[in-house]
Scaffold this motif. Structure first.
Motif, short mmCIF file in Angstrom:
data_model
loop_
_atom_site.label_atom_id
_atom_site.label_comp_id
_atom_site.label_asym_id
_atom_site.label_seq_id
_atom_site.Cartn_x
_atom_site.Cartn_y
_atom_site.Cartn_z
N PRO A 1 65.52 -61.34 40.96
CA PRO A 1 65.31 -60.22 41.88
C PRO A 1 65.78 -58.90 41.25
CG PRO A 1 66.38 -62.06 42.98
CD PRO A 1 66.38 -62.38 41.52
N GLN A 2 65.18 -57.83 41.71
CA GLN A 2 65.53 -56.49 41.22
C GLN A 2 65.33 -56.38 39.70
OE1 GLN A 2 66.11 -54.45 43.67
NE2 GLN A 2 66.54 -55.97 45.26
N SER A 3 64.21 -56.92 39.19
CA SER A 3 63.93 -56.86 37.76
C SER A 3 62.42 -56.72 37.56
CB SER A 3 64.44 -58.11 37.05
OG SER A 3 63.75 -59.26 37.49
N THR A 4 62.03 -56.45 36.30
CA THR A 4 60.62 -56.34 35.94
C THR A 4 60.22 -57.57 35.14
OG1 THR A 4 60.74 -53.92 35.88
CG2 THR A 4 58.89 -54.95 34.74
N VAL A 5 59.14 -58.22 35.55
CA VAL A 5 58.67 -59.43 34.87
C VAL A 5 57.19 -59.26 34.55
CG1 VAL A 5 60.35 -60.88 36.03
CG2 VAL A 5 58.10 -60.56 37.05
N SER A 6 56.70 -60.11 33.66
CA SER A 6 55.26 -60.14 33.35
C SER A 6 54.65 -61.32 34.07
CB SER A 6 55.05 -60.28 31.84
OG SER A 6 55.46 -59.10 31.16
N MET A 7 53.62 -61.05 34.85
CA MET A 7 52.93 -62.10 35.60
C MET A 7 51.45 -62.04 35.26
SD MET A 7 54.80 -61.73 39.32
CE MET A 7 54.22 -63.32 39.90
N PHE A 8 50.80 -63.18 35.24
CA PHE A 8 49.37 -63.24 34.97
C PHE A 8 48.61 -63.00 36.26
CE2 PHE A 8 50.61 -65.32 31.03
CZ PHE A 8 49.73 -64.74 30.12
N LEU A 9 47.86 -61.89 36.29
CA LEU A 9 47.06 -61.48 37.45
C LEU A 9 45.65 -61.98 37.27
CD1 LEU A 9 46.54 -59.78 40.03
CD2 LEU A 9 46.15 -57.81 38.51
N LEU A 10 45.15 -62.75 38.25
CA LEU A 10 43.80 -63.30 38.16
C LEU A 10 42.76 -62.21 38.38
CD1 LEU A 10 45.50 -65.93 38.54
CD2 LEU A 10 43.51 -66.85 39.79
N ALA A 11 41.66 -62.33 37.63
CA ALA A 11 40.52 -61.43 37.82
C ALA A 11 39.84 -61.77 39.14
CB ALA A 11 39.55 -61.56 36.65
N PRO A 12 39.03 -60.87 39.69
CA PRO A 12 38.35 -61.14 40.96
C PRO A 12 37.54 -62.42 40.96
CG PRO A 12 38.18 -58.82 40.43
CD PRO A 12 38.80 -59.47 39.23
N ASP A 13 36.93 -62.77 39.77
CA ASP A 13 36.13 -64.00 39.73
C ASP A 13 36.99 -65.25 39.54
OD1 ASP A 13 36.97 -63.79 37.14
OD2 ASP A 13 34.97 -63.58 36.26
N GLY A 14 38.29 -65.06 39.29
CA GLY A 14 39.19 -66.20 39.15
C GLY A 14 39.05 -66.96 37.86
N GLN A 15 38.30 -66.44 36.90
CA GLN A 15 38.08 -67.17 35.65
C GLN A 15 39.09 -66.78 34.58
OE1 GLN A 15 35.73 -69.66 35.51
NE2 GLN A 15 35.64 -69.17 37.71
N GLU A 16 39.64 -65.60 34.69
CA GLU A 16 40.60 -65.11 33.71
C GLU A 16 41.83 -64.56 34.42
OE1 GLU A 16 38.02 -63.68 29.81
OE2 GLU A 16 38.87 -62.18 31.17
N ALA A 17 42.92 -64.45 33.65
CA ALA A 17 44.14 -63.85 34.16
C ALA A 17 44.74 -62.96 33.08
CB ALA A 17 45.14 -64.91 34.58
N THR A 18 45.19 -61.79 33.45
CA THR A 18 45.69 -60.80 32.50
C THR A 18 47.18 -60.56 32.77
OG1 THR A 18 43.53 -59.72 32.48
CG2 THR A 18 45.40 -58.46 31.61
N ARG A 19 47.96 -60.49 31.69
CA ARG A 19 49.39 -60.24 31.83
C ARG A 19 49.62 -58.85 32.41
NH1 ARG A 19 53.67 -62.71 29.74
NH2 ARG A 19 52.40 -63.93 28.27
N THR A 20 50.43 -58.76 33.46
CA THR A 20 50.66 -57.50 34.17
C THR A 20 52.15 -57.35 34.44
OG1 THR A 20 48.50 -57.69 35.26
CG2 THR A 20 50.12 -56.18 36.25
N PRO A 21 52.75 -56.19 34.14
CA PRO A 21 54.16 -55.98 34.49
C PRO A 21 54.31 -55.79 36.00
CG PRO A 21 53.24 -54.00 33.52
CD PRO A 21 52.18 -55.04 33.40
N VAL A 22 55.29 -56.48 36.58
CA VAL A 22 55.52 -56.44 38.03
C VAL A 22 57.02 -56.19 38.28
CG1 VAL A 22 55.39 -57.70 40.21
CG2 VAL A 22 53.62 -58.04 38.46
N VAL A 23 57.30 -55.23 39.16
CA VAL A 23 58.68 -54.93 39.53
C VAL A 23 59.01 -55.71 40.81
CG1 VAL A 23 60.35 -53.15 40.15
CG2 VAL A 23 58.53 -52.64 38.50
N LEU A 24 60.02 -56.60 40.71
CA LEU A 24 60.42 -57.40 41.86
C LEU A 24 61.56 -56.72 42.61
CD1 LEU A 24 60.53 -60.94 40.19
CD2 LEU A 24 58.61 -59.82 41.35
N GLY A 25 61.62 -56.96 43.92
CA GLY A 25 62.69 -56.41 44.75
C GLY A 25 63.57 -57.52 45.30
N ARG A 26 63.71 -57.52 46.60
CA ARG A 26 64.55 -58.53 47.25
C ARG A 26 63.92 -59.90 47.13
NH1 ARG A 26 64.80 -54.95 52.63
NH2 ARG A 26 62.66 -54.71 51.87
#
Length: 397
Positions: free
Chosen positions: A337-362
């Motif tokens: 919690p309260q950190s920045t992580v890299s998460m794979f975000l799925l494309a709209p068609d669900g066939q691919e996923a791209t690494r995306t930085p995400v800031v987490l909170g509580r």
């Protein structure tokens, strides 16, 4: 030379091409959708159910354990005998006390007969004096009548008068003695009755002490522990067994010291017994940590399942707060919690996923707040993606 240069150029060009995205099995990964709504912040801890009402059963006296009649784990009644002790000295004292009562009762009866005999003797003496007095009074009346006629000498008349007066005085003294004797009789009988009552009370105490060698539960509940063995010598006050009231259970949950800061008295708790969920609320928080955790007591307010027993292992979730209009997703297997992580975000068609930085909170038990990097409706992989740290994209099949 030209050929070697050409091969080297081709090799260099291939090395500069982006690495092909690996293909991963969708079914082996946990995928969740970002949502917006009520964020329920909880902390979880494991623990046990413990009774709020327990009673240690002490040994009543010195003694030797002769029998253990009930084993731990069974439900018992207040008058149920758990163990039997023997103490020959105490049993002999009870017998002696009974004999002392019988002796005192016999002494009381003997005293009563003797005092009644003394009373009858006194009454007989009064009756005899009273008869003499009546005769003397009649003789005086006759002498006075004859004295008026000059038929009785004056001296005889005086003697008759003195005799009547003397007998009257003796009668009064004996009657007074009878009254005093009655009071003395009452006092002696009261003293002897008090002695008998004292010995009866002592005998009753001795008998109750012997009866207490049959160690009873004293309260209804579940017998948790029997801490003595047959043949063991016990001393007064030694804890022989423990009885718990199964209807007065509470949960003791261990909460990590890093998560205790927002736990407050009165917060709602859900206790999972593996056979049902019990509602409760925080009733006490340990003032100090032990081995990295705080013990939090949860008072159970909901009905207990049939499987609820003292020392049953449970899990508990304490509700810290409810916040509206929060962007959240399931807790990923990585990141704090309260950190920045890299998460794979799925494309709209669900066939691919791209690494995306995400800031987490509580962070709650199973969900985490999204501060930045994702929007409502996005789908992300929550599973451990450390095997693909060198890739920016992956393909899903």
């Amino acid at each position: 030379m030209v050929l070697a240069a050409a091969i080297g150029g081709i090799t260099y060009g291939l090395a500069k091409l982006p690495r092909a995205a690996p293909t991963v099995d969708r079914s082996t990964n946990v995928i969740d959708t970002v949502k917006r709504g009520e964020f329920v912040n909880k902390v979880r801890g494991n623990g046990t159910l413990v009774p709020q009402v327990t009673r240690w059963i002490p040994a009543p006296a010195d003694g030797r354990v002769e029998k253990i009649l009930v084993e731990a784990g069974v439900e018992i009644r207040p008058d149920e005998v758990i163990a039997e002790l023997s103490n020959p000295q105490m049993e002999q004292q009870a017998i002696d006390a009974d004999f002392q009562v019988k002796t005192a009762e016999a002494d009381e009866q003997n005293l009563k007969v003797r005092l009644e005999s003394d009373n009858m003797t006194q009454l007989a003496a009064i009756a005899s004096i009273n008869a003499e007095y009546s005769q003397a009074k009649l003789q005086l009346d006759s002498d006075e009548s004859l004295g008026k006629q000059g038929l009785v000498p004056e001296l005889s008349l005086k003697i008759s008068r003195v005799k009547v007066k003397d007998l009257a005085n003796r009668l009064k003294v004996e009657q007074d003695r009878l009254n005093v004797s009655a009071q003395a009789t009452k006092a002696q009988l009261n003293a002897q009755r008090s002695r008998v009552e004292q010995l009866r009370a002592l005998a009753k105490l001795k008998r109750s002490q012997v009866d207490a060698l049959k160690v009873r539960a004293g309260t209804a509940g579940v017998l948790q522990i029997v801490s003595v063995q047959v043949g063991q010598q016990v001393t007064p006050g030694l804890n022989m067994a423990r009885v718990a009231d199964p209807a007065s259970l509470k949960a003791e949950l261990k909460i990590a010291e890093t998560q205790i800061s927002k736990v407050r008295i009165g917060q709602p708790v859900e206790v999972d017994t593996r056979n049902g969920i019990i509602q409760g609320k925080v009733s006490r928080i340990d003032p100090a940590a032990r081995e990295g955790t705080f013990v939090v007591d949860a008072l159970l307010t909901g009905p207990l399942p049939a499987s609820a027993r003292p020392d049953l292992s449970v899990d508990g979730e304490i509700e810290l707060e409810r916040v509206q209009n929060v962007l959240y997703v399931g807790r990923p297997a990585f990141g704090q919690p309260q950190s920045t992580v890299s998460m794979f975000l799925l494309a709209p068609d669900g066939q691919e996923a791209t690494r995306t930085p995400v800031v987490l909170g509580r962070s709650s038990v199973s969900i985490v707040e999204i501060v930045k990097g994702l929007k409502e409706g996005d789908q992300v992989i929550l599973s451990d993606t450390s095997a693909w740290d060198n890739y920016q994209r992956i393909r899903l099949r």
